[in-house]
Design an enzyme around this catalytic site. Sequence first.
Site, PDB file in Angstrom:
ATOM      1  N   ARG A  49      38.362  31.926  41.995  1.00  0.00           N
ATOM      2  CA  ARG A  49      38.867  32.856  41.004  1.00  0.00           C
ATOM      3  C   ARG A  49      40.198  32.954  41.613  1.00  0.00           C
ATOM      4  O   ARG A  49      41.398  32.566  42.323  1.00  0.00           O
ATOM      5  CB  ARG A  49      37.963  34.238  41.620  1.00  0.00           C
ATOM      6  CG  ARG A  49      37.225  34.538  43.188  1.00  0.00           C
ATOM      7  CD  ARG A  49      38.478  33.732  44.609  1.00  0.00           C
ATOM      8  NE  ARG A  49      39.233  35.215  44.472  1.00  0.00           N
ATOM      9  CZ  ARG A  49      40.472  35.390  44.620  1.00  0.00           C
ATOM     10  NH1 ARG A  49      41.104  34.441  44.760  1.00  0.00           N
ATOM     11  NH2 ARG A  49      41.121  36.902  44.036  1.00  0.00           N
ATOM     12  N   GLY A  50      40.909  34.064  41.021  1.00  0.00           N
ATOM     13  CA  GLY A  50      42.467  34.621  41.136  1.00  0.00           C
ATOM     14  C   GLY A  50      42.962  33.475  40.061  1.00  0.00           C
ATOM     15  O   GLY A  50      42.429  33.152  39.951  1.00  0.00           O
ATOM     16  N   ALA A  51      43.899  34.812  39.191  1.00  0.00           N
ATOM     17  CA  ALA A  51      44.134  33.676  38.048  1.00  0.00           C
ATOM     18  C   ALA A  51      45.212  32.376  37.782  1.00  0.00           C
ATOM     19  O   ALA A  51      44.233  31.727  36.931  1.00  0.00           O
ATOM     20  CB  ALA A  51      45.061  35.036  37.048  1.00  0.00           C
ATOM     21  N   GLN A 198      37.179  40.988  48.737  1.00  0.00           N
ATOM     22  CA  GLN A 198      39.096  39.658  48.662  1.00  0.00           C
ATOM     23  C   GLN A 198      39.418  40.091  49.514  1.00  0.00           C
ATOM     24  O   GLN A 198      40.102  38.748  50.164  1.00  0.00           O
ATOM     25  CB  GLN A 198      39.348  39.611  46.529  1.00  0.00           C
ATOM     26  CG  GLN A 198      38.049  38.775  46.399  1.00  0.00           C
ATOM     27  CD  GLN A 198      37.837  39.947  45.364  1.00  0.00           C
ATOM     28  OE1 GLN A 198      37.520  40.674  45.660  1.00  0.00           O
ATOM     29  NE2 GLN A 198      37.290  39.776  43.924  1.00  0.00           N
ATOM     30  N   ASP A 239      47.001  40.093  37.290  1.00  0.00           N
ATOM     31  CA  ASP A 239      45.328  39.321  35.731  1.00  0.00           C
ATOM     32  C   ASP A 239      46.894  38.691  34.665  1.00  0.00           C
ATOM     33  O   ASP A 239      46.143  37.742  34.297  1.00  0.00           O
ATOM     34  CB  ASP A 239      44.324  39.696  35.980  1.00  0.00           C
ATOM     35  CG  ASP A 239      43.163  38.754  37.375  1.00  0.00           C
ATOM     36  OD1 ASP A 239      43.889  39.300  37.878  1.00  0.00           O
ATOM     37  OD2 ASP A 239      42.858  38.295  37.259  1.00  0.00           O
ATOM     38  N   ASN A 249      45.489  44.122  37.502  1.00  0.00           N
ATOM     39  CA  ASN A 249      45.611  43.419  38.707  1.00  0.00           C
ATOM     40  C   ASN A 249      44.041  43.873  39.281  1.00  0.00           C
ATOM     41  O   ASN A 249      43.054  45.291  38.590  1.00  0.00           O
ATOM     42  CB  ASN A 249      46.754  43.593  39.893  1.00  0.00           C
ATOM     43  CG  ASN A 249      46.026  42.521  40.958  1.00  0.00           C
ATOM     44  OD1 ASN A 249      45.650  41.377  40.439  1.00  0.00           O
ATOM     45  ND2 ASN A 249      46.157  42.893  41.874  1.00  0.00           N
ATOM     46  N   LYS A 250      42.969  43.240  40.666  1.00  0.00           N
ATOM     47  CA  LYS A 250      41.766  44.419  40.167  1.00  0.00           C
ATOM     48  C   LYS A 250      41.584  45.806  41.286  1.00  0.00           C
ATOM     49  O   LYS A 250      42.630  46.042  41.173  1.00  0.00           O
ATOM     50  CB  LYS A 250      42.387  43.929  41.925  1.00  0.00           C
ATOM     51  CG  LYS A 250      40.494  43.253  42.860  1.00  0.00           C
ATOM     52  CD  LYS A 250      39.552  43.920  42.206  1.00  0.00           C
ATOM     53  CE  LYS A 250      39.364  41.698  41.629  1.00  0.00           C
ATOM     54  NZ  LYS A 250      38.550  41.659  40.734  1.00  0.00           N
TER      55      LYS A 250
HETATM   56  O1  MRU Z   1      37.944  38.602  40.330  1.00  0.00           O
HETATM   57  P1  MRU Z   1      39.297  38.371  41.263  1.00  0.00           P
HETATM   58  O2  MRU Z   1      39.079  37.286  42.487  1.00  0.00           O
HETATM   59  O3  MRU Z   1      39.409  36.731  40.804  1.00  0.00           O
HETATM   60  O4  MRU Z   1      40.744  39.076  41.389  1.00  0.00           O
HETATM   61  C1  MRU Z   1      42.027  38.588  41.427  1.00  0.00           C
HETATM   62  C2  MRU Z   1      43.098  39.336  41.417  1.00  0.00           C
HETATM   63  O5  MRU Z   1      43.242  40.232  41.181  1.00  0.00           O
HETATM   64  C3  MRU Z   1      44.180  38.513  42.056  1.00  0.00           C
HETATM   65  O6  MRU Z   1      45.112  39.617  42.349  1.00  0.00           O
HETATM   66  C4  MRU Z   1      45.199  37.692  40.652  1.00  0.00           C
HETATM   67  O7  MRU Z   1      44.146  37.222  40.075  1.00  0.00           O
HETATM   68  C5  MRU Z   1      46.376  37.490  41.572  1.00  0.00           C
HETATM   69  S1  MRU Z   1      45.686  35.567  41.447  1.00  0.00           S
HETATM   70  C6  MRU Z   1      47.190  34.945  42.575  1.00  0.00           C
END
Ligand code: MRU
Length: 348
Positions: A49-51, A198, A239, A249-250
Amino acid sequence: MIGDFPKAIRWENGELWLLDQTRLPHDVHYEKQQSAEQLYASIHALKVRGAPAIGIAAAYGLCVVLAPHTARPLPEFIAELHRQADYINSSRPTAVNLQWALQRLRQLSDNYSGDSNGLWRRLVREAEAIHAEDEALCRGIGEQALPLIREGCGVMTHCNAGALATGGIGTATAPLYLAHEQGISFRVYANETRPLLQGSRLTSWELHCAGIDVTLLTDNMAAQTMASGAIDLVIVGTDRVVANGDVANKIGTLGVAILARHYGIPFYVACPSSTIDLSTADGSLIPIEQRDSNEVRQFGEHRATLAEIKTLNPAFDVTPAGLVSGIITEKGLIEPPFASGLAALFSN
Ligand code: MRU
């Protein structure tokens, strides 16, 4: 700097191994990805996970999935490439890096005239390039944002935009790792990030492992912590940044941005250029992932309410550009107005 910290993605001799982030921080366990269905499930379940990390995993995963098809005629191989890329792309909708990385691989089939095996080897090289570039982009973000981390300052972050979310030292965390390496002392406040935690499971863990002074907060402590004067700036990842500077973002990031504005605290967004989507005009057009109700009804494995209680579970929110003090990319800090600054980033 982050020493032997486990990498989110390992590509070894044509095999893709993903660190199962749903088991962190207690259990460091890698899973070999062997099919499109398994990769889809790994991305959807947030094992990776994470973009940026999703984009890298998808690129390698597409290569794994296509490996058994290299003996087929080129048109069939290319059709399979597009079919599998469409499928993998549908695993999560919000992070633009997923479609961005898959698009880089798809484009290699345009006007290609060799055989399927040759195209497959090009796909692998491209996936490796995406991975290596992301590591460099993270470092670039860190260098650009380093001046923001002053001796003695307090930094709030939300979710995990760290090493676990990228191919390098993270985006929001990149200046933190570099500042720590330079001996600057500062405090980080990590919001726990309900419902999937997270912040507590990932961010506080990775910063703690690096020796950074990190304090974990539940999300509803952000306002009081800002009011106490402990926070000098907020840095989050994203994201998707769209053409007018709105930022997905999250879930919970919007609330943090509103609080930061109330308390006069600068709110920065850190991202590589691969997370910027100029084809989407504003944040109302960003697809927001809606996730399973049980993530809200439960706290981990523990039931927190009745099974029949209705829930909302959007995984992301959109912070309007007007609440953002600056967007930090590997190429520099973009300040408002964002539309022209973002466009200029891609015109050079
Ligand atoms: O649902 P997730 O854990 O994939 O969400 C991730 C985020 O919101 C991060 O802040 C975003 O992807 C940036 S990662 C460098």
